[in-house]
Design an enzyme around this catalytic site. Sequence first.
Site, PDB file in Angstrom:
ATOM      1  N   HIS A  88      31.787  90.552  30.890  1.00 31.11           N
ATOM      2  CA  HIS A  88      30.932  90.241  32.049  1.00 31.11           C
ATOM      3  C   HIS A  88      31.710  89.815  33.298  1.00 31.11           C
ATOM      4  O   HIS A  88      31.171  89.904  34.402  1.00 31.11           O
ATOM      5  CB  HIS A  88      29.947  89.128  31.701  1.00 31.11           C
ATOM      6  CG  HIS A  88      28.953  89.484  30.642  1.00 31.11           C
ATOM      7  ND1 HIS A  88      28.133  90.584  30.734  1.00 31.11           N
ATOM      8  CD2 HIS A  88      28.652  88.888  29.453  1.00 31.11           C
ATOM      9  CE1 HIS A  88      27.353  90.643  29.649  1.00 31.11           C
ATOM     10  NE2 HIS A  88      27.653  89.631  28.853  1.00 31.11           N
TER      11      HIS A  88
HETATM   12 ZN   LIG Z   1      26.861  89.613  24.289  1.00 31.01          ZN
END
Ligand SMILES: [Zn+2]
Length: 364
Positions: free
Chosen positions: A138
Amino acid sequence: MSRPSGAAFVWDPTIASHVYRDDHPLKPKRLVGVYETLRELGAFDAPGAKVLAPRAATRHEIERVHAREYVDAVMRASASPNRDDYGQWGLSMYGDTPPFKGMHEASLMTTGASLVAMEESLSGSVRVAVNYSGGLHHAMRRSAWGFCIYNDPAIVCATLADRGMRVAYVDIDAHHGDGVQKAFYESDQVLTISLHQYGVIPELGRTFFPGTGNADERGRGKGAGYSINVALPAYTDDVAYIRAFDEVVPRLVDRFRPDVLVTQQGIDPHFTDPLTNLQLSTRAREHIVRWFVESPYTWVAMGGGGYALDAVRRSWSIEYLVMLGAEIPQDLHDPDPPVWTGNERRTIDTLTDRAIKEAVIAAW
Ligand SMILES: [Zn+2]
Protein backbone atom coordinates in the site's frame (compact mmCIF):
# COMPACT_ATOMS: atom_id res chain seq x y z
CA MET A 1 16.61 -25.57 -20.22
CA SER A 2 15.43 -27.09 -16.99
CA ARG A 3 14.18 -24.91 -14.17
CA PRO A 4 16.18 -24.76 -10.96
CA SER A 5 14.62 -26.41 -7.93
CA GLY A 6 14.76 -25.41 -4.29
CA ALA A 7 13.49 -22.46 -2.31
CA ALA A 8 15.27 -19.74 -0.37
CA PHE A 9 13.64 -18.32 2.76
CA VAL A 10 14.89 -14.93 3.90
CA TRP A 11 15.08 -14.92 7.65
CA ASP A 12 16.59 -13.24 10.63
CA PRO A 13 14.80 -12.46 13.91
CA THR A 14 15.40 -8.73 13.26
CA ILE A 15 12.76 -8.72 10.48
CA ALA A 16 10.17 -10.03 12.96
CA SER A 17 10.89 -8.00 16.06
CA HIS A 18 9.50 -4.50 15.47
CA VAL A 19 6.17 -3.48 17.02
CA TYR A 20 3.89 -0.95 15.29
CA ARG A 21 1.89 -0.40 18.48
CA ASP A 22 0.86 -2.85 21.19
CA ASP A 23 -2.73 -3.08 19.94
CA HIS A 24 -1.83 -2.99 16.24
CA PRO A 25 -3.11 -5.90 14.09
CA LEU A 26 0.09 -6.20 12.00
CA LYS A 27 2.42 -8.20 14.20
CA PRO A 28 5.79 -8.87 12.54
CA LYS A 29 6.47 -11.49 15.23
CA ARG A 30 3.89 -13.71 13.42
CA LEU A 31 6.82 -14.81 11.25
CA VAL A 32 8.49 -16.49 14.21
CA GLY A 33 5.67 -19.06 14.18
CA VAL A 34 6.19 -19.72 10.46
CA TYR A 35 9.94 -20.11 10.86
CA GLU A 36 9.63 -22.35 13.96
CA THR A 37 6.99 -24.57 12.32
CA LEU A 38 9.18 -25.10 9.27
CA ARG A 39 12.28 -25.66 11.39
CA GLU A 40 10.50 -28.27 13.52
CA LEU A 41 9.40 -30.05 10.34
CA GLY A 42 13.02 -30.14 9.18
CA ALA A 43 12.11 -28.08 6.10
CA PHE A 44 15.33 -26.08 6.19
CA ASP A 45 17.39 -29.29 6.11
CA ALA A 46 15.50 -30.60 3.07
CA PRO A 47 17.23 -30.77 -0.32
CA GLY A 48 17.06 -27.39 -2.04
CA ALA A 49 16.19 -25.44 1.11
CA LYS A 50 18.21 -22.38 1.90
CA VAL A 51 17.96 -19.70 4.58
CA LEU A 52 19.25 -16.30 3.52
CA ALA A 53 20.11 -13.35 5.75
CA PRO A 54 18.42 -10.05 4.94
CA ARG A 55 20.28 -6.78 4.47
CA ALA A 56 19.27 -3.17 4.86
CA ALA A 57 18.10 -1.52 1.64
CA THR A 58 20.03 1.60 0.69
CA ARG A 59 18.49 5.03 0.59
CA HIS A 60 19.13 5.05 -3.16
CA GLU A 61 17.07 1.87 -3.56
CA ILE A 62 14.19 3.29 -1.48
CA GLU A 63 14.16 6.51 -3.50
CA ARG A 64 13.58 4.62 -6.70
CA VAL A 65 9.93 4.61 -5.59
CA HIS A 66 9.65 7.08 -2.67
CA ALA A 67 10.17 10.85 -2.55
CA ARG A 68 13.26 12.13 -0.75
CA GLU A 69 11.15 14.32 1.57
CA TYR A 70 9.05 11.32 2.60
CA VAL A 71 12.14 9.26 3.46
CA ASP A 72 13.44 12.24 5.48
CA ALA A 73 10.13 12.37 7.37
CA VAL A 74 10.20 8.62 8.11
CA MET A 75 13.76 9.03 9.43
CA ARG A 76 12.65 11.85 11.74
CA ALA A 77 9.64 9.83 12.92
CA SER A 78 11.89 6.84 13.47
CA ALA A 79 14.21 8.85 15.72
CA SER A 80 11.51 10.84 17.53
CA PRO A 81 8.05 9.32 17.00
CA ASN A 82 6.40 11.60 19.56
CA ARG A 83 8.08 14.88 18.74
CA ASP A 84 6.17 16.12 15.69
CA ASP A 85 2.94 15.63 13.83
CA TYR A 86 3.73 13.37 10.87
CA GLY A 87 0.13 13.34 9.61
CA GLN A 88 0.96 14.78 6.18
CA TRP A 89 3.17 11.72 5.58
CA GLY A 90 0.40 9.24 6.43
CA LEU A 91 1.71 8.53 9.94
CA SER A 92 -0.51 9.02 12.97
CA MET A 93 -0.24 7.73 16.51
CA TYR A 94 -3.71 6.15 16.70
CA GLY A 95 -4.20 5.63 12.96
CA ASP A 96 -3.49 2.66 10.69
CA THR A 97 0.21 3.42 10.37
CA PRO A 98 1.68 4.88 13.56
CA PRO A 99 5.16 6.37 13.82
CA PHE A 100 7.34 4.14 15.99
CA LYS A 101 10.92 4.15 17.21
CA GLY A 102 13.24 2.47 14.71
CA MET A 103 10.62 2.30 11.93
CA HIS A 104 13.03 3.51 9.25
CA GLU A 105 15.68 0.93 10.10
CA ALA A 106 13.11 -1.89 10.40
CA SER A 107 11.63 -0.91 7.03
CA LEU A 108 15.07 -0.79 5.39
CA MET A 109 15.53 -4.40 6.53
CA THR A 110 12.15 -5.69 5.32
CA THR A 111 12.77 -3.95 1.97
CA GLY A 112 16.36 -5.18 1.73
CA ALA A 113 15.09 -8.70 2.48
CA SER A 114 12.94 -8.52 -0.67
CA LEU A 115 15.93 -7.31 -2.68
CA VAL A 116 17.98 -10.25 -1.33
CA ALA A 117 15.18 -12.58 -2.45
CA MET A 118 15.12 -10.90 -5.87
CA GLU A 119 18.89 -11.32 -6.40
CA GLU A 120 18.73 -14.94 -5.29
CA SER A 121 15.93 -15.72 -7.76
CA LEU A 122 17.77 -13.94 -10.57
CA SER A 123 20.93 -15.93 -9.82
CA GLY A 124 19.08 -19.06 -10.91
CA SER A 125 20.25 -21.09 -7.92
CA VAL A 126 16.70 -21.72 -6.66
CA ARG A 127 13.19 -21.99 -8.10
CA VAL A 128 12.01 -19.16 -5.83
CA ALA A 129 13.16 -16.96 -2.98
CA VAL A 130 10.60 -15.65 -0.52
CA ASN A 131 10.60 -12.77 1.95
CA TYR A 132 7.54 -13.10 4.15
CA SER A 133 8.40 -9.88 5.99
CA GLY A 134 7.79 -7.92 2.78
CA GLY A 135 4.87 -7.35 0.46
CA LEU A 136 4.01 -3.93 1.90
CA HIS A 137 1.98 -3.05 -1.17
CA HIS A 138 0.00 0.00 0.00
CA ALA A 139 2.85 2.47 0.66
CA MET A 140 2.70 5.46 -1.69
CA ARG A 141 5.42 7.66 -3.14
CA ARG A 142 4.98 10.39 -0.51
CA SER A 143 2.97 8.62 2.15
CA ALA A 144 2.64 5.66 4.46
CA TRP A 145 -0.69 3.91 3.94
CA GLY A 146 -2.42 0.81 5.26
CA PHE A 147 0.35 -0.43 7.62
CA CYS A 148 2.96 0.01 4.87
CA ILE A 149 5.97 2.33 5.13
CA TYR A 150 8.27 1.47 2.20
CA ASN A 151 6.75 -0.36 -0.77
CA ASP A 152 9.17 -3.25 -1.22
CA PRO A 153 7.22 -5.00 -4.01
CA ALA A 154 7.19 -1.77 -6.04
CA ILE A 155 10.91 -1.28 -5.36
CA VAL A 156 11.64 -4.82 -6.56
CA CYS A 157 9.50 -4.39 -9.70
CA ALA A 158 11.13 -1.01 -10.45
CA THR A 159 14.63 -2.40 -9.96
CA LEU A 160 13.89 -5.23 -12.38
CA ALA A 161 12.31 -2.85 -14.90
CA ASP A 162 15.38 -0.59 -14.70
CA ARG A 163 17.45 -3.59 -15.74
CA GLY A 164 15.30 -3.92 -18.84
CA MET A 165 13.19 -6.83 -17.65
CA ARG A 166 9.45 -7.34 -18.12
CA VAL A 167 7.74 -7.97 -14.82
CA ALA A 168 4.40 -9.58 -13.96
CA TYR A 169 3.27 -8.66 -10.45
CA VAL A 170 0.51 -10.86 -9.01
CA ASP A 171 -1.06 -9.75 -5.72
CA ILE A 172 -3.26 -12.25 -3.85
CA ASP A 173 -3.63 -10.25 -0.61
CA ALA A 174 -7.25 -9.59 0.40
CA HIS A 175 -6.67 -5.88 -0.22
CA HIS A 176 -6.07 -4.10 -3.52
CA GLY A 177 -2.36 -3.68 -4.31
CA ASP A 178 -2.91 0.03 -4.81
CA GLY A 179 0.62 1.34 -4.17
CA VAL A 180 2.18 -1.04 -6.68
CA GLN A 181 -0.54 -0.37 -9.25
CA LYS A 182 0.00 3.38 -8.89
CA ALA A 183 3.78 3.12 -9.28
CA PHE A 184 3.38 1.44 -12.70
CA TYR A 185 0.05 2.83 -13.87
CA GLU A 186 1.55 4.32 -17.03
CA SER A 187 3.99 1.51 -17.77
CA ASP A 188 3.64 -1.47 -20.08
CA GLN A 189 6.81 -3.00 -18.67
CA VAL A 190 5.25 -4.00 -15.34
CA LEU A 191 1.93 -5.84 -15.54
CA THR A 192 0.07 -5.66 -12.22
CA ILE A 193 -2.71 -8.11 -11.42
CA SER A 194 -4.53 -7.83 -8.09
CA LEU A 195 -7.28 -10.16 -6.85
CA HIS A 196 -9.01 -8.64 -3.85
CA GLN A 197 -12.18 -7.99 -1.93
CA TYR A 198 -13.93 -4.89 -3.28
CA GLY A 199 -16.89 -2.72 -2.46
CA VAL A 200 -19.23 -2.16 0.46
CA ILE A 201 -19.15 -4.82 3.18
CA PRO A 202 -22.81 -5.89 3.43
CA GLU A 203 -22.83 -6.44 7.21
CA LEU A 204 -21.05 -3.22 8.07
CA GLY A 205 -22.21 -0.80 5.37
CA ARG A 206 -18.73 0.64 4.90
CA THR A 207 -16.34 0.37 1.96
CA PHE A 208 -13.59 -2.22 2.22
CA PHE A 209 -10.04 -0.79 2.43
CA PRO A 210 -8.52 0.85 0.42
CA GLY A 211 -11.60 1.47 -1.73
CA THR A 212 -9.80 1.24 -5.07
CA GLY A 213 -9.28 -1.74 -7.39
CA ASN A 214 -12.30 -1.87 -9.64
CA ALA A 215 -11.71 -3.40 -13.09
CA ASP A 216 -12.03 -0.01 -14.81
CA GLU A 217 -8.73 1.06 -13.23
CA ARG A 218 -6.79 -0.42 -16.12
CA GLY A 219 -3.74 1.84 -16.52
CA ARG A 220 -3.14 4.97 -18.54
CA GLY A 221 -1.24 5.95 -21.69
CA LYS A 222 1.32 3.32 -22.59
CA GLY A 223 0.17 1.44 -19.48
CA ALA A 224 -3.47 1.15 -20.60
CA GLY A 225 -4.54 -2.45 -20.07
CA TYR A 226 -1.52 -3.34 -17.94
CA SER A 227 -3.23 -2.78 -14.58
CA ILE A 228 -5.62 -5.66 -13.98
CA ASN A 229 -8.10 -5.79 -11.11
CA VAL A 230 -10.25 -8.74 -10.14
CA ALA A 231 -12.75 -7.05 -7.82
CA LEU A 232 -14.19 -9.93 -5.81
CA PRO A 233 -17.31 -9.81 -3.63
CA ALA A 234 -17.15 -10.16 0.16
CA TYR A 235 -17.46 -13.84 1.22
CA THR A 236 -15.73 -15.24 -1.89
CA ASP A 237 -14.79 -18.84 -1.02
CA ASP A 238 -12.18 -21.29 -2.34
CA VAL A 239 -14.38 -22.51 -5.20
CA ALA A 240 -15.03 -19.04 -6.62
CA TYR A 241 -11.55 -17.69 -5.89
CA ILE A 242 -9.78 -20.59 -7.58
CA ARG A 243 -11.95 -20.10 -10.65
CA ALA A 244 -11.10 -16.38 -10.69
CA PHE A 245 -7.39 -17.06 -10.35
CA ASP A 246 -7.35 -19.82 -12.99
CA GLU A 247 -9.30 -17.80 -15.55
CA VAL A 248 -7.36 -14.58 -15.18
CA VAL A 249 -3.79 -15.08 -13.97
CA PRO A 250 -2.38 -17.88 -16.19
CA ARG A 251 -4.04 -16.43 -19.28
CA LEU A 252 -2.72 -12.89 -18.81
CA VAL A 253 0.70 -13.75 -17.41
CA ASP A 254 1.32 -16.22 -20.25
CA ARG A 255 0.18 -13.63 -22.79
CA PHE A 256 2.53 -11.05 -21.26
CA ARG A 257 5.47 -13.48 -21.07
CA PRO A 258 7.40 -11.76 -18.26
CA ASP A 259 11.07 -12.19 -17.54
CA VAL A 260 10.24 -12.25 -13.84
CA LEU A 261 7.14 -13.08 -11.82
CA VAL A 262 6.81 -11.11 -8.56
CA THR A 263 4.11 -12.27 -6.14
CA GLN A 264 2.61 -10.66 -3.04
CA GLN A 265 1.12 -13.44 -0.94
CA GLY A 266 -0.74 -11.69 1.86
CA ILE A 267 -2.75 -14.32 3.71
CA ASP A 268 -5.55 -12.07 4.97
CA PRO A 269 -8.05 -13.61 2.50
CA HIS A 270 -8.18 -16.52 4.99
CA PHE A 271 -11.67 -17.19 6.38
CA THR A 272 -10.52 -16.64 9.97
CA ASP A 273 -8.89 -13.28 9.29
CA PRO A 274 -10.40 -10.56 11.50
CA LEU A 275 -9.82 -7.69 9.05
CA THR A 276 -11.36 -9.06 5.86
CA ASN A 277 -14.48 -10.83 4.62
CA LEU A 278 -13.07 -13.32 2.14
CA GLN A 279 -13.51 -17.03 2.91
CA LEU A 280 -10.36 -18.67 1.63
CA SER A 281 -8.68 -21.68 3.16
CA THR A 282 -5.23 -23.22 2.95
CA ARG A 283 -6.55 -25.37 0.05
CA ALA A 284 -6.93 -22.40 -2.29
CA ARG A 285 -3.49 -21.16 -1.32
CA GLU A 286 -1.88 -24.49 -2.06
CA HIS A 287 -3.55 -24.52 -5.48
CA ILE A 288 -2.34 -21.02 -6.33
CA VAL A 289 1.22 -21.45 -5.11
CA ARG A 290 1.43 -24.67 -7.15
CA TRP A 291 0.64 -22.66 -10.26
CA PHE A 292 3.43 -20.21 -9.40
CA VAL A 293 5.87 -23.11 -8.85
CA GLU A 294 4.95 -24.84 -12.10
CA SER A 295 5.01 -21.67 -14.20
CA PRO A 296 8.11 -21.23 -16.39
CA TYR A 297 9.04 -17.82 -14.95
CA THR A 298 11.85 -16.70 -12.66
CA TRP A 299 9.95 -16.00 -9.46
CA VAL A 300 10.38 -13.85 -6.37
CA ALA A 301 7.78 -14.01 -3.59
CA MET A 302 6.79 -11.81 -0.66
CA GLY A 303 4.33 -11.90 2.20
CA GLY A 304 1.77 -9.20 2.94
CA GLY A 305 -1.26 -8.93 5.21
CA GLY A 306 -2.35 -11.68 7.59
CA TYR A 307 -3.89 -11.00 10.99
CA ALA A 308 -5.10 -14.40 12.19
CA LEU A 309 -1.80 -15.60 13.56
CA ASP A 310 -2.42 -19.34 13.38
CA ALA A 311 -3.70 -19.07 9.79
CA VAL A 312 -0.54 -17.12 8.92
CA ARG A 313 1.63 -19.78 10.53
CA ARG A 314 -0.02 -22.72 8.80
CA SER A 315 -0.62 -21.13 5.39
CA TRP A 316 2.85 -19.70 4.86
CA SER A 317 4.41 -22.95 6.12
CA ILE A 318 2.36 -24.84 3.53
CA GLU A 319 3.39 -22.37 0.83
CA TYR A 320 7.09 -22.78 1.57
CA LEU A 321 6.74 -26.58 1.53
CA VAL A 322 5.04 -26.32 -1.87
CA MET A 323 7.90 -24.11 -3.09
CA LEU A 324 10.36 -26.77 -1.92
CA GLY A 325 8.38 -29.63 -3.43
CA ALA A 326 8.16 -31.19 0.05
CA GLU A 327 5.31 -33.13 1.57
CA ILE A 328 2.64 -31.19 3.46
CA PRO A 329 1.53 -32.50 6.86
CA GLN A 330 -2.28 -32.67 6.93
CA ASP A 331 -2.47 -30.88 10.26
CA LEU A 332 -1.26 -27.66 8.64
CA HIS A 333 -4.40 -27.57 6.48
CA ASP A 334 -7.79 -26.23 7.52
CA PRO A 335 -9.81 -29.34 8.37
CA ASP A 336 -13.13 -28.00 7.15
CA PRO A 337 -12.97 -25.04 4.74
CA PRO A 338 -16.21 -23.08 4.31
CA VAL A 339 -17.98 -23.62 0.99
CA TRP A 340 -21.21 -21.87 0.06
CA THR A 341 -24.27 -23.74 -1.18
CA GLY A 342 -27.75 -22.78 -2.38
CA ASN A 343 -28.60 -19.12 -2.90
CA GLU A 344 -25.34 -17.88 -1.46
CA ARG A 345 -23.45 -20.09 -3.94
CA ARG A 346 -25.35 -18.59 -6.85
CA THR A 347 -24.81 -15.03 -5.66
CA ILE A 348 -21.07 -15.46 -5.09
CA ASP A 349 -20.66 -17.25 -8.43
CA THR A 350 -22.58 -14.56 -10.33
CA LEU A 351 -20.56 -11.72 -8.80
CA THR A 352 -17.27 -13.56 -9.23
CA ASP A 353 -17.99 -14.37 -12.87
CA ARG A 354 -18.70 -10.70 -13.49
CA ALA A 355 -15.39 -9.74 -11.82
CA ILE A 356 -13.53 -12.27 -14.00
CA LYS A 357 -15.14 -11.00 -17.19
CA GLU A 358 -14.46 -7.35 -16.41
CA ALA A 359 -10.83 -8.08 -15.52
CA VAL A 360 -10.17 -9.97 -18.75
CA ILE A 361 -11.91 -7.37 -20.93
CA ALA A 362 -9.83 -4.59 -19.38
CA ALA A 363 -6.54 -6.24 -20.40
CA TRP A 364 -4.40 -4.90 -23.23
ZN1 LIG B 1 -4.22 -7.06 3.09
